[in-house]
Design a protein around this motif. Sequence first.
Motif, PDB file in Angstrom:
ATOM      1  N   LYS A 126     -88.909  33.420 -24.196  1.00 22.99           N
ATOM      2  CA  LYS A 126     -88.715  32.457 -23.113  1.00 22.99           C
ATOM      3  C   LYS A 126     -87.980  33.176 -21.999  1.00 22.99           C
ATOM      4  CE  LYS A 126     -88.446  27.952 -25.436  1.00 22.99           C
ATOM      5  NZ  LYS A 126     -87.602  26.760 -25.643  1.00 22.99           N
ATOM      6  N   ARG A 160     -86.844  33.118 -17.900  1.00 23.56           N
ATOM      7  CA  ARG A 160     -86.704  32.249 -16.734  1.00 23.56           C
ATOM      8  C   ARG A 160     -87.577  32.783 -15.606  1.00 23.56           C
ATOM      9  NH1 ARG A 160     -82.662  28.572 -17.400  1.00 23.56           N
ATOM     10  NH2 ARG A 160     -81.098  29.046 -18.982  1.00 23.56           N
ATOM     11  N   ASP A 212     -91.748  26.284 -22.604  1.00 18.12           N
ATOM     12  CA  ASP A 212     -91.293  27.603 -22.154  1.00 18.12           C
ATOM     13  C   ASP A 212     -90.341  27.555 -20.966  1.00 18.12           C
ATOM     14  OD1 ASP A 212     -92.817  28.764 -24.134  1.00 18.12           O
ATOM     15  OD2 ASP A 212     -94.575  29.012 -22.859  1.00 18.12           O
ATOM     16  N   ILE A 238     -85.376  25.100 -20.582  1.00 18.85           N
ATOM     17  CA  ILE A 238     -84.318  25.877 -21.228  1.00 18.85           C
ATOM     18  C   ILE A 238     -82.968  25.298 -20.811  1.00 18.85           C
ATOM     19  CG2 ILE A 238     -83.303  28.169 -21.487  1.00 18.85           C
ATOM     20  CD1 ILE A 238     -86.032  29.318 -20.641  1.00 18.85           C
ATOM     21  N   LYS A 239     -82.097  25.125 -21.768  1.00 21.08           N
ATOM     22  CA  LYS A 239     -80.786  24.530 -21.487  1.00 21.08           C
ATOM     23  C   LYS A 239     -80.000  25.413 -20.522  1.00 21.08           C
ATOM     24  CE  LYS A 239     -76.959  22.308 -23.923  1.00 21.08           C
ATOM     25  NZ  LYS A 239     -77.299  20.969 -23.425  1.00 21.08           N
ATOM     26  N   SER A 240     -79.427  24.786 -19.494  1.00 20.66           N
ATOM     27  CA  SER A 240     -78.633  25.525 -18.515  1.00 20.66           C
ATOM     28  C   SER A 240     -77.243  24.917 -18.413  1.00 20.66           C
ATOM     29  CB  SER A 240     -79.313  25.490 -17.137  1.00 20.66           C
ATOM     30  OG  SER A 240     -79.405  24.160 -16.665  1.00 20.66           O
ATOM     31  N   PRO A 248     -83.962  31.066 -26.549  1.00 22.90           N
ATOM     32  CA  PRO A 248     -82.902  30.251 -25.930  1.00 22.90           C
ATOM     33  C   PRO A 248     -83.022  28.787 -26.341  1.00 22.90           C
ATOM     34  CG  PRO A 248     -83.967  31.670 -24.298  1.00 22.90           C
ATOM     35  CD  PRO A 248     -84.777  31.775 -25.540  1.00 22.90           C
ATOM     36  N   PRO A 290     -83.560  24.974 -26.348  1.00 20.44           N
ATOM     37  CA  PRO A 290     -84.343  24.100 -25.460  1.00 20.44           C
ATOM     38  C   PRO A 290     -83.452  23.059 -24.793  1.00 20.44           C
ATOM     39  CG  PRO A 290     -84.686  23.480 -27.755  1.00 20.44           C
ATOM     40  CD  PRO A 290     -83.844  24.720 -27.767  1.00 20.44           C
ATOM     41  N   ASP A 291     -83.899  22.582 -23.668  1.00 18.89           N
ATOM     42  CA  ASP A 291     -83.187  21.518 -22.957  1.00 18.89           C
ATOM     43  C   ASP A 291     -83.508  20.195 -23.648  1.00 18.89           C
ATOM     44  OD1 ASP A 291     -82.044  19.762 -21.205  1.00 18.89           O
ATOM     45  OD2 ASP A 291     -83.535  20.037 -19.624  1.00 18.89           O
TER      46      ASP A 291
END
Length: 410
Positions: free
Chosen positions: A84, A86, A131, A134-136, A192, A194-195
């Motif tokens: 994954k 960014r 994909d 992604i948790k930020s 990473p 996942p959100d």
Amino acid sequence: VTGVVQQIVRAAQDYLQGKRNTLNEDDMEKESCPALGEGGDSGGLIPGKSLVFATMELLMFILVRHMPHLSTKMSDSPSHVATKTRLSEESARLVAATVTILSDLPSLCSPAGCMTILPTILFLIARILKDTAIKSADNQVPPPVSAALQGIKSIVTLSMAKTEETQKQWTALIRSTLACILEYSQPEDSLPAPDEVSMLTAIALLLWSASSEIIGVQSLQNGCMNRFKNALNSCDPWVQAKCYQLLLSVFQHSNRALSTPYIHSLAPIVVEKLKAVERNRPASNTELLAVQEGIKVLETLVALGEEQNRVQLLALLVPTLISYLLDENSFASASTASKDLHEFALQNLMHIGPLYPHAFKTVMGAAPELKVRLETAVRASQASKAKAAARQPAPTVHSAPTIKLKTSFF
């Protein structure tokens, strides 16, 4: 390029909608009436003659350029490793635009044509969601994720795809899409995190808009419930707050066959989490927001409950709210978030009392200590307001001048 394609698709949508509008209801009901849109009755799209086919080819080229792993040739390669990464700002914008166009293409097709392209479109949207969600740290939602969620919403509410002839295929598509999203929302050690909020939003969209296709599938129901449970038990108050909001939409669904199992399974967890706040009061605005959203869920359950169950439901809500009230000494030294929780609880209690007077009196009468605590908080609030009003300076009264000019020069 995507801007030009989008304009072409919109022009085609307008043209097709115009043709549909010219057909009256009698024409649409005739068996001999041709199915409007690409694909016709057979669902076939002819390369070289199909706008939808050509558009999908171009969009797939754009997607693979920015997300190479979407190509089956690459993903099937022995040397391929799932990752994954960014996307750059430009790539994210292009992928988002591509997803938006993809989700518009079914509107150019007949019901049979929709069934031809939707498996590919839903697969791509689900993979892009996996994909890019992604948790930020800042909880920002990237453009491709927003586009994917909007695409799911557009597709599952597409009325022309749900005909008697295509119902079986449509149901299978919705179920497989939900199964994919449930699978993709599982954290993997090598990737990473996942959100959770984005994945849970996708799940809620499918539950809300395609409830009839999902009801009765126990494996999907259990998977959805587990995702909600994980979010409720998250250490991140932002995830909890968003989970409560999404859960509220599921609990409020008009189809009781969908909402009731979720209420029975998840409402006890909500109550337990909210009761625990008395021992662990919010220390930040985000933690406060999570509690407030949870209380909204509990209040909605009270409103949804039948009259004969109102007392039992209020017996869960009212003591929980009263437990959030601070005594006068604690209030003075409490944090801002804790004080705000006190005020929030007090205002809600003042609202609930007149709303359910009989049930409220019954609950309060059964627990005198609750009544004392609430009355103390009300008196303290009134005294505080009175002090604040007394501190306000008296309005200045301008006395009229003793000498007045007969003529005003201004």
